[in-house]
Design an enzyme around this catalytic site. Structure first.
Site, PDB file in Angstrom:
ATOM      1  N   HIS A 196      -2.915  -4.760   2.040  1.00 46.03           N
ATOM      2  CA  HIS A 196      -3.128  -4.159   3.364  1.00 46.03           C
ATOM      3  C   HIS A 196      -4.293  -4.870   4.057  1.00 46.03           C
ATOM      4  O   HIS A 196      -5.339  -5.094   3.433  1.00 46.03           O
ATOM      5  CB  HIS A 196      -3.503  -2.680   3.266  1.00 46.03           C
ATOM      6  N   HIS A 225      -4.460   2.292  -7.702  1.00 44.22           N
ATOM      7  CA  HIS A 225      -4.691   3.727  -7.776  1.00 44.22           C
ATOM      8  C   HIS A 225      -3.520   4.507  -8.361  1.00 44.22           C
ATOM      9  O   HIS A 225      -3.562   5.746  -8.361  1.00 44.22           O
ATOM     10  CB  HIS A 225      -5.023   4.266  -6.362  1.00 44.22           C
ATOM     11  N   ASP A 251       5.254   1.706   0.222  1.00 42.70           N
ATOM     12  CA  ASP A 251       4.784   0.805   1.285  1.00 42.70           C
ATOM     13  C   ASP A 251       4.844  -0.662   0.850  1.00 42.70           C
ATOM     14  O   ASP A 251       4.779  -1.557   1.696  1.00 42.70           O
ATOM     15  CB  ASP A 251       3.364   1.171   1.754  1.00 42.70           C
ATOM     16  N   GLU A 292       4.531   1.764  -5.169  1.00 41.73           N
ATOM     17  CA  GLU A 292       4.511   2.691  -4.026  1.00 41.73           C
ATOM     18  C   GLU A 292       5.344   2.113  -2.885  1.00 41.73           C
ATOM     19  O   GLU A 292       5.412   0.905  -2.675  1.00 41.73           O
ATOM     20  CB  GLU A 292       3.067   2.982  -3.580  1.00 41.73           C
ATOM     21  N   HIS A 294       2.875  -3.094  -7.575  1.00 38.95           N
ATOM     22  CA  HIS A 294       2.681  -1.638  -7.430  1.00 38.95           C
ATOM     23  C   HIS A 294       3.958  -1.069  -6.817  1.00 38.95           C
ATOM     24  O   HIS A 294       4.501  -1.636  -5.875  1.00 38.95           O
ATOM     25  CB  HIS A 294       1.466  -1.438  -6.509  1.00 38.95           C
ATOM     26  N   TYR A 306     -11.140   3.269   3.310  1.00 39.94           N
ATOM     27  CA  TYR A 306     -10.069   3.107   2.320  1.00 39.94           C
ATOM     28  C   TYR A 306     -10.603   3.432   0.924  1.00 39.94           C
ATOM     29  O   TYR A 306      -9.994   4.163   0.152  1.00 39.94           O
ATOM     30  CB  TYR A 306      -9.570   1.664   2.380  1.00 39.94           C
ATOM     31  N   HIS A 357       0.614   7.908   4.009  1.00 43.84           N
ATOM     32  CA  HIS A 357       0.776   8.930   2.961  1.00 43.84           C
ATOM     33  C   HIS A 357       1.234  10.235   3.611  1.00 43.84           C
ATOM     34  O   HIS A 357       0.554  11.263   3.484  1.00 43.84           O
ATOM     35  CB  HIS A 357      -0.537   9.177   2.201  1.00 43.84           C
ATOM     36  N   ASP A 386      -3.371  -3.025  -3.567  1.00 43.89           N
ATOM     37  CA  ASP A 386      -4.161  -2.081  -2.761  1.00 43.89           C
ATOM     38  C   ASP A 386      -5.671  -2.323  -2.864  1.00 43.89           C
ATOM     39  O   ASP A 386      -6.407  -2.082  -1.897  1.00 43.89           O
ATOM     40  CB  ASP A 386      -3.877  -0.642  -3.206  1.00 43.89           C
TER      41      ASP A 386
END
Ligand code: FEO
Length: 395
Positions: free
Chosen positions: A226, A146, A83, A81, A79, A193, A23, A165
């Site tokens: 992850h 999230h 990554d 995001e 998701h 996390y 991030h 996540d």
């Protein structure tokens, strides 16, 4: 290189051993991370999530060694995001018309990031995708867990929950499964996390966990995006999430301070002494904020019932490190915790009241009026700090 997860499901992600910050510079990843992508080869071939953009070419090249990309029938984006979606632009150059299944919000986030009008297919909770051999993918929206676009995908028959996540850890390992890694490392990365990423969404998470548990889906494997895959007692991490989401605390008091000429440090140590005298059971930890990792400290705050925060007075306020720390703590929306401010000063002495005021705004119940100490602590003021520690221990 693919690794078998179960039956016709393979891991095709990337282990990022060198990652130190995530991030941007907001989240420390002392143990690196992984970006988990999964290939499901039933009658239909399905790719679930991809990897971070810097590894896009490597990822697509590796995938091409495993399969003909044109055989991919569906892409699932749990998701948006970067990554997990960062390799999509590279992948879609090869297979531009392949349908992408994701939430409506993910269409928004993917278009907003990549400015591409791919073949999006919006799914909602309960929607199913037949992948042949008697197996289905069932989608479960995970709004605000999230991101607004987050979802999980459940594979029937193999009973795999691709949770993205949720239940993840920033933890680089070549060992794919939870039972094959150091359990202390795994626990530490999982709780860190949760503390840093999921705590602000506790109320939403509690409802979602209840909803998922009430579905009574058999879950043999939780395949996160992850870290390791939970195959040995996968519900252990769900049970931990249930516990952590209930405004979690342990019997711990944490003292976090910054100091200029060690006066406030001295107070911190005497306060710890007082806490230990008053309560023989409570775990007491002291951290010099300037010499500590912010995300590790947030994890300690997450575990604490009370946090004593110390700063010398400077410019009628507190050191910038302490101001930044409280700002971060406020964004976590912690509940059911107490705080107490302290600090040394030379002439005006506002820091304890500034700390108390800001910790109150951050949702903490404040103990006492704070401890102000003029110049360096002498014998009497050291004793006052011990007494202050005892008051903190009494809560
Ligand atoms: Fe929210 Fe791992 O990305």
């Amino acid at each position: 290189m693919r690794k078998n997860v179960k039956n016709n499901v393979s891991w095709v992600g990337k282990v990022d051993w060198e990652l130190q910050k995530f991030h941007g510079d907001e989240y420390s990843t002392h143990k690196g991370s992984t970006y988990n992508s999964y290939l499901v080869e039933e009658e239909k071939t399905v790719l679930i999530d991809t990897v971070w953009e810097p590894f896009a070419k490597e990822y697509v090249e590796n995938l091409m060694k495993e399969i003909d990309l044109n055989k991919i029938d569906y892409i699932i984006v749990n998701h948006g995001e970067v990554d997990h979606s960062g390799a999509l632009p590279e992948l879609m150059k090869h297979i531009p018309d392949t349908p992408i299944y994701c939430t409506k919000k993910a269409v928004d986030s993917l278009k907003g990031q990549y400015h591409k009008d791919w073949n999006f297919n919006v799914v909602n909770t309960g929607d199913k995708l037949d992948i042949g051999n008697g197996k289905e993918l069932i989608f479960v929206e995970m709004k605000m867990l999230h991101w607004p676009d987050s979802m999980a995908t459940y594979m029937t028959e193999d009973n795999i929950l691709f949770s993205n996540d949720a239940f993840g850890q920033h933890y680089a390992t070549e060992m794919l499964f939870n039972d094959l890694v150091d359990q202390c490392d795994l626990y530490q990365e999982a709780i860190k996390y949760f503390a840093n990423i999921l705590t602000p969404f506790n109320a939403i998470l509690r409802k979602k966990l209840d909803e998922v548990i009430s579905l009574n889906l058999p879950i043999d494997i939780i395949a996160t995006s992850h870290g390791v895959i939970w195959r040995d007692n996968p519900m252990q991490i769900v049970e931990k999430y249930v516990e952590w989401a209930k405004d979690y605390q342990e019997n711990q008091i944490t003292i976090i301070y910054d100091t200029m000429w060690n006066g406030t440090k001295e107070l911190a140590e005497r306060i710890a002494e007082g806490i230990a005298i008053e309560d023989k059971e409570v775990v007491v930890k002291i951290f010099n904020l300037a010499k500590s990792d912010m995300n590790d400290l947030i994890t300690e705050v997450f575990k604490s019932k009370t946090v004593a925060v110390g700063s010398p007075t400077i410019g009628s306020s507190v050191l910038h490190s302490i101001a930044g720390f409280i700002h971060y703590v406020k964004s976590m929306k912690f509940k059911n915790k107490k705080a107490a401010g302290f600090g040394c000063y030379g002439w005006s002495g506002e820091s304890p009241s500034v700390i108390n005021e800001r910790m109150k705004e951050a949702g903490f119940e404040i103990i006492g009026e704070g401890l102000r100490n003029k110049w360096n602590p002498d014998k009497d003021s050291k004793e006052a700090a011990v007494q202050f520690g005892r008051e903190i221990a009494k809560g």
